[in-house]
Scaffold this active site. Sequence first.
Site, short mmCIF file in Angstrom:
data_model
loop_
_atom_site.label_atom_id
_atom_site.label_comp_id
_atom_site.label_asym_id
_atom_site.label_seq_id
_atom_site.Cartn_x
_atom_site.Cartn_y
_atom_site.Cartn_z
N ASN A 30 47.50 32.85 39.58
CA ASN A 30 47.13 31.82 40.55
C ASN A 30 48.34 30.97 40.94
O ASN A 30 48.54 30.63 42.10
CB ASN A 30 46.04 30.92 39.98
N GLU A 58 37.96 33.16 34.95
CA GLU A 58 38.36 34.57 35.01
C GLU A 58 37.66 35.40 33.95
O GLU A 58 38.08 36.52 33.66
CB GLU A 58 39.88 34.68 34.85
N ASP A 97 41.28 34.41 44.15
CA ASP A 97 39.86 34.70 44.41
C ASP A 97 39.66 36.17 44.76
O ASP A 97 38.70 36.82 44.31
CB ASP A 97 39.35 33.82 45.55
N ASP A 143 38.20 39.20 29.93
CA ASP A 143 39.06 38.12 30.42
C ASP A 143 40.24 38.74 31.17
O ASP A 143 40.88 39.68 30.67
CB ASP A 143 39.57 37.27 29.25
#
Length: 529
Positions: A399, A435, A408, A391
């Site tokens: 983000n 993620e 991304d 993770d």
Amino acid sequence: MLDFSQSHIDRLDQMCKPMVKRTITLIGGISLLLVCLHLWSLFAARQAEIDGTATSTANMARALASHAERTMELGDAVLDEMVERAENGELTANGEKTPAVHLHARLTHIATVTPQIQELFIYGADGERLATSLPHLLAGNNSDREYFRYHQTHAGRGTYIGKPIRSRSTGILTIPLSRRIDRPDGSFGGVAMASLKLSFFGNFYDSFDVGKTGTIVLAIDDGTLLYRRPFKESMVGTNVSNIAIFDMYRSMGVAGTSMRVAKIDGIERLYSYRQVEGFPLLVAIAISREEILHEWWVVVIKMSGVVLVALALLGWGALRMVRQLKVREALEDQLRHARVKLEQQNEELQVLADSDGLTGMANRRHFEITLNAEYERARRNGQPCSLILIDVDHFKKFNDRYGHVAGDECLRRVARAIDGGTRRPTDLAARYGGEEFVVILPDTDLEGARAVAENIRSAVVDIGTEHADSPYGHITASLGVFTARPAQDDCAASSWVEAADAALYEAKTAGRNRVVWHAAEPCSAEAAT
């Protein structure tokens, strides 16, 4: 029953398809064989031409060396007599400094009957002429000559070959051969000198056919040039120790043959040289490579013309045959193209179905299919299987701060780092969702899985992507590892993900950017950090 399976159709297709290729290959092979045989025959003829010339030049070098040896031996014998007569008191009559009549007559006779000798002299210790083969004794002093000074400082009794000189009596270029004359007490008493006509060697060398650019060389082994054909007077007596024959002499010894480029005129020649036995002289003969291979090139042009005509006829026949075969295969090619295109589209659809669109890794569907397959394989062979759940730490904050485009790109970089940590073909790295990523490590125990996980964690750190909202200041990842042996444990494959997720949760709770691992124990997981 007829077999209409795809594999059978492909096999029949492959049997029919290469007809044109096989025809071209056959014709091409025959043409290549013809060309290779032609080239081989030309190369063999070329080598035979060079080898034959090498043998010929070696024989000519031997003849040149024999000629020089006989000439030097004759001069040596004349000097031996002159020294003996001088040291035995025949130099003067009745003790006066006038040449004895019989000695003068003897020297004159020797010079007359010996075509290679230009003149004979006997000099006193002061360099004054005491005897000569000339009709009359001309006054003169030769103490300045190089050969005279040599004998003044060298007590040796052997014949010395001096540098070419121009006779002060006749003006003719000569090669001086000289010997020391000793007094009864052994002190220097003078020099006996016999000069050899340089033209004598030139006339002999002109009898050899060495072509337009061939050369013949006579030189002292210290590099002093005595004669070179083609003759150039300015080169006589110069030092040529850097030319090809001396390079060969230093590396090959008393005789040898080799193809070299001349430093004097830049022409490549086949050289054969030989040291004159008993004397410090080298003789060499060389024929230019161009002239050696002149006749060979004539043969090359004629034979190559014949071969080209044969190849043209063969190519014309092959072209007509190939055109007919291509007409027959045109429709088959269109059908094959349509089938291949359909198969490619099916493969692309399969790839799309199994791949994650953002990272290019395997997607969750592909992961679940592979997990079940590896579970069954591990249960059959009794080997361990490990699972790593990954993770990206604080990714939502990343983000929010940097935007989804940067997010991304970050996920793509993390995916590449994970792929770099799974080196075996059997390993599978997949995007699990958002993620989160997952790695399946078949036939890998807990220690091996921990090592892979730590490599992945370090690789993510090495990305170096800035993350201002992370306590580490850059992108990191937390990893949970789970290892099981399905042959011994009764846990289902679905429970592996739960166990790895539990380990991942512990890693995140403990501060993130770390690896936590569990090992299966009868369908339960016990954390170890």
